[in-house]
Design a protein around this motif. Sequence first.
Motif, mmCIF file in Angstrom:
data_model
loop_
_atom_site.group_PDB
_atom_site.id
_atom_site.type_symbol
_atom_site.label_atom_id
_atom_site.label_comp_id
_atom_site.label_asym_id
_atom_site.label_seq_id
_atom_site.Cartn_x
_atom_site.Cartn_y
_atom_site.Cartn_z
ATOM 1 N N SER A 20 37.536 48.738 52.582
ATOM 2 C CA SER A 20 37.432 48.205 51.217
ATOM 3 C C SER A 20 38.756 47.590 50.769
ATOM 4 C CB SER A 20 37.020 49.312 50.243
ATOM 5 O OG SER A 20 37.985 50.358 50.225
ATOM 6 N N MET A 24 38.928 43.641 49.720
ATOM 7 C CA MET A 24 39.369 43.266 48.380
ATOM 8 C C MET A 24 40.693 42.513 48.393
ATOM 9 S SD MET A 24 36.918 44.023 46.523
ATOM 10 C CE MET A 24 37.719 43.466 45.020
ATOM 11 N N THR A 25 41.521 42.771 49.424
ATOM 12 C CA THR A 25 42.789 42.056 49.517
ATOM 13 C C THR A 25 42.564 40.559 49.675
ATOM 14 O OG1 THR A 25 43.940 43.956 50.464
ATOM 15 C CG2 THR A 25 44.904 41.804 50.869
ATOM 16 N N LEU A 27 39.311 39.061 49.279
ATOM 17 C CA LEU A 27 38.227 38.569 48.440
ATOM 18 C C LEU A 27 38.670 38.385 46.983
ATOM 19 C CD1 LEU A 27 35.238 37.813 48.242
ATOM 20 C CD2 LEU A 27 34.729 40.228 47.826
ATOM 21 N N SER A 28 39.542 39.267 46.500
ATOM 22 C CA SER A 28 39.961 39.203 45.095
ATOM 23 C C SER A 28 40.601 37.874 44.712
ATOM 24 C CB SER A 28 40.909 40.370 44.778
ATOM 25 O OG SER A 28 40.231 41.602 44.866
ATOM 26 N N PRO A 29 41.549 37.320 45.519
ATOM 27 C CA PRO A 29 42.101 36.009 45.142
ATOM 28 C C PRO A 29 41.040 34.920 45.041
ATOM 29 C CG PRO A 29 43.452 37.043 46.830
ATOM 30 C CD PRO A 29 42.214 37.861 46.708
ATOM 31 N N LEU A 31 37.894 35.340 44.180
ATOM 32 C CA LEU A 31 37.151 35.557 42.945
ATOM 33 C C LEU A 31 37.969 35.143 41.729
ATOM 34 C CD1 LEU A 31 35.538 39.052 43.726
ATOM 35 C CD2 LEU A 31 34.447 36.799 43.806
ATOM 36 N N MET A 32 39.271 35.469 41.736
ATOM 37 C CA MET A 32 40.109 35.121 40.592
ATOM 38 C C MET A 32 40.250 33.614 40.445
ATOM 39 S SD MET A 32 43.133 38.014 40.504
ATOM 40 C CE MET A 32 43.589 37.867 42.234
ATOM 41 N N ILE A 196 45.497 50.615 38.337
ATOM 42 C CA ILE A 196 44.758 50.514 39.603
ATOM 43 C C ILE A 196 45.324 51.454 40.662
ATOM 44 C CG2 ILE A 196 44.166 48.990 41.521
ATOM 45 C CD1 ILE A 196 44.113 46.683 39.501
ATOM 46 N N GLN A 241 49.380 44.575 48.978
ATOM 47 C CA GLN A 241 48.178 43.892 48.513
ATOM 48 C C GLN A 241 48.502 42.916 47.382
ATOM 49 O OE1 GLN A 241 45.038 46.089 46.292
ATOM 50 N NE2 GLN A 241 43.695 45.479 47.978
ATOM 51 N N TRP A 245 47.937 38.853 47.184
ATOM 52 C CA TRP A 245 47.181 38.254 46.088
ATOM 53 C C TRP A 245 47.938 37.095 45.450
ATOM 54 C CZ3 TRP A 245 45.056 43.038 42.919
ATOM 55 C CH2 TRP A 245 43.987 43.608 43.624
#
Length: 446
Positions: A20, A24-25, A27-29, A31-32, A196, A241, A245
């Motif tokens: 995870s 998320m490392t 995928l998050s950029p 999405l942002m 977080i 992480q 990002w």
Amino acid sequence: MSKLALIIKREYLAKVRNKSFVIMTFLSPLLMVAMVVLIAYLAKVNDAEKRIVAVLNQSDYFSTDFQTTESVSYIRFFDMDLETAKDSTLKIGYTGLLYIPAAENLEMVTKETVFFTKDSPNSLFLKKIEWVFEDRLRESRLQGIGVSSKDFAKVDREFEINTSTFSGEQNLKHINEIKAGIGLAFGYLIMMFIIIYGGFVMRSVIEEKTSRIIEVIISSVRPFQLLMGKILGTSLAGVTQFTIWIFSAGLLLLVAGIFIDVDLNTLNAGPDFIKKTTGDASMPIPSLSETANLYTQEVFELPWFMLVSSFLVYFVLGYLIYSAIYAAIGAAVDNETDTQQFIFPIILPLMLAIYVGFFSVFNNPHGPIAVGFSLFPLTSPIVMLMRLPWGIGEGGVPIWQFVTSILLLLGTFIGIVWVAAKIYRVGILMYGKKPTYRELYKWLKY
């Protein structure tokens, strides 16, 4: 290798190898950046809308006041009664109908004027129309006491005072808000990181406690070493992480700006504020782009090295303080559900730092509230960073306040780690009981 170093390595590798965490490392950029591009696109679509207003003017006034602009078109109806004009406006789908009736004088005309719309009109757009009537009423009333139209044109001018530093440099409007906003961004990053990754420390302690692994580990490692190892290992994973990002999000934004037909500068544009002028109620104020070079120069002249260095110092100290508290909470409970009674008191100082700091620093960065919150250890990592864009020393944060805040953070960190270690030492071996604040206080005496 020392035991503390082994614990840090173990915690770090356990986090970065987690599926995870890896997902998320990267995928998050995405999405942002997708969210930023979507907001910019929606803002562009929203700004592209042009309002069309029908005008039924039966009076002897306002014949030349409502002129078509880039954002509003005025369509005049002639030889038509009100009901027919309303029906036509609805059928065609215009934004609204401005009805100016015939009356004995201007005062009566404006009093009986109505703007018909299907839905509640935009308040800013409505204000543009109201300003036309306000100017005409003011001119008429002044003429009634002997002021001519020419004299009225002379006095009805807006005034903007010139501002300058004592050294002769031009001051820019809203630059204080920009400085506070930059500091707020740094502070907000710290707050989000604490929430977080502080939670990561807490959950890590809870997992090891519930799996009884902690009983084996604690037999060969001192509680203080284990606590510090978890805090430092998790923080290093978080920094890794976070760095990924920042770089990946920056690269994606650059690519989006080059290959996608969306102007990201749209996000910087505020509401379409307008000047109140006679005869033209839609004349825009000078845009930010007209003074972009001055603002860019002012931003580049900020003490960025000091800001980044201070950010790292306050980031580390603030995170270590709150991580110790999160670790103590994780040791005191058996599951995440039981942590709810302890979480809010931790988040409250962070929330106060953001909101109270926002209002106090924006209004007066050197006022007593801003100074107090920038010295209080649980809020200083955020509020002090909001004050630092003004610099350290003359005109900025006094040196004694900057040094005092760091010393208070160091002292608070030592004190909280000592308290957290006391709770940690007892709590990690306690099972099946939901602790209270009174019991936590007793643990400190053991």
